[in-house]
Design an enzyme around this catalytic site. Structure first.
Site, PDB file in Angstrom:
ATOM      1  N   CYS A 156      -6.247  -0.435  -4.501  1.00 13.08           N
ATOM      2  CA  CYS A 156      -5.211   0.153  -3.650  1.00 13.08           C
ATOM      3  C   CYS A 156      -3.848  -0.221  -4.217  1.00 13.08           C
ATOM      4  CB  CYS A 156      -5.300  -0.379  -2.220  1.00 13.08           C
ATOM      5  SG  CYS A 156      -6.671   0.278  -1.277  1.00 13.08           S
ATOM      6  N   ILE A 157      -2.946   0.724  -4.202  1.00 10.52           N
ATOM      7  CA  ILE A 157      -1.579   0.434  -4.631  1.00 10.52           C
ATOM      8  C   ILE A 157      -0.935  -0.527  -3.638  1.00 10.52           C
ATOM      9  CG2 ILE A 157       0.721   1.432  -4.950  1.00 10.52           C
ATOM     10  CD1 ILE A 157      -0.678   3.932  -6.028  1.00 10.52           C
TER      11      ILE A 157
END
Length: 154
Positions: free
Chosen positions: A62-63
C-alpha cells in the site's frame, strides 16, 4: 411481494454486513457518491492503538501506511485498523465492517471477486485498488493464522 422476491436474488458475498455494504455501493452509478460513502466510513473507523502498528499488522503493498489486526473472541474475529490516508482508511473501514464478527473459516471463504461487485474498481486509481485487495488479503492471512490451534498463533 415483488420486493421480497427481488431481495432473494441478491448475491451473498460472505456476510450480511458485506452484502449490505456492496448493495449500498451498487445503489448508485455516481462514482462521487461512492467515494463520499467510503470517506464517511473512514471517519467512523475506531483508532488502532499506536503500539499495535507492528510489522505483523502492517499491510504491505500500500502506498499509504495501513495496519489491520484481527482478534479472536469467542470464535469470531473482531477487527481494528489504521490508515494515514482518508480514502484508504475508508476502504479499510469497509472491509472491517464487512468482515467483522465472522469466524476465521467464514473470512477465508470470501472470494476476492466481491471487490469487483462494489464498483469501486472503476473509480479507484490502480494503486488504491491494489491497496484494497492487499488489505483484504492481509485480513485473510490473519484469519488463516487465527484458525490454527492457539499454540500455533503468533
Amino acid at each position: 411481494m415483488t420486493e421480497i422476491k427481488e431481495k432473494s436474488f441478491i448475491n451473498t458475498y460472505g456476510s450480511n454486513s458485506l452484502d449490505n455494504l456492496i448493495e449500498r455501493l451498487q445503489s448508485t452509478s455516481d462514482s462521487k457518491r461512492r467515494y463520499e460513502y467510503i470517506l464517511w466510513l473512514g471517519k467512523s473507523l475506531p483508532l488502532l492503538d499506536e503500539d499495535l502498528h507492528l510489522a505483523t499488522t502492517q499491510v504491505k503493498g500500500c502506498i499509504s501506511e495501513v495496519y489491520v489486526l484481527g482478534i479472536l473472541l469467542n470464535g469470531r474475529i473482531h477487527w481494528k485498523g489504521y490508515s494515514d490516508a482518508l480514502i484508504t482508511k475508508g476502504l479499510l473501514a469497509f472491509l472491517i465492517k464487512g468482515l467483522n464478527d465472522l469466524t476465521p473459516f467464514e473470512v477465508l471463504s470470501i472470494d476476492e471477486k466481491f471487490i469487483e461487485m462494489t464498483g469501486l474498481n472503476k473509480s479507484l486509481t490502480p494503486s488504491r485498488a491494489n491497496g484494497f485487495l492487499n488489505i483484504f488479503l492481509k485480513m485473510k492471512a490473519q484469519a488463516k493464522n487465527l484458525s490454527r490451534p492457539s499454540s500455533d498463533n503468533e
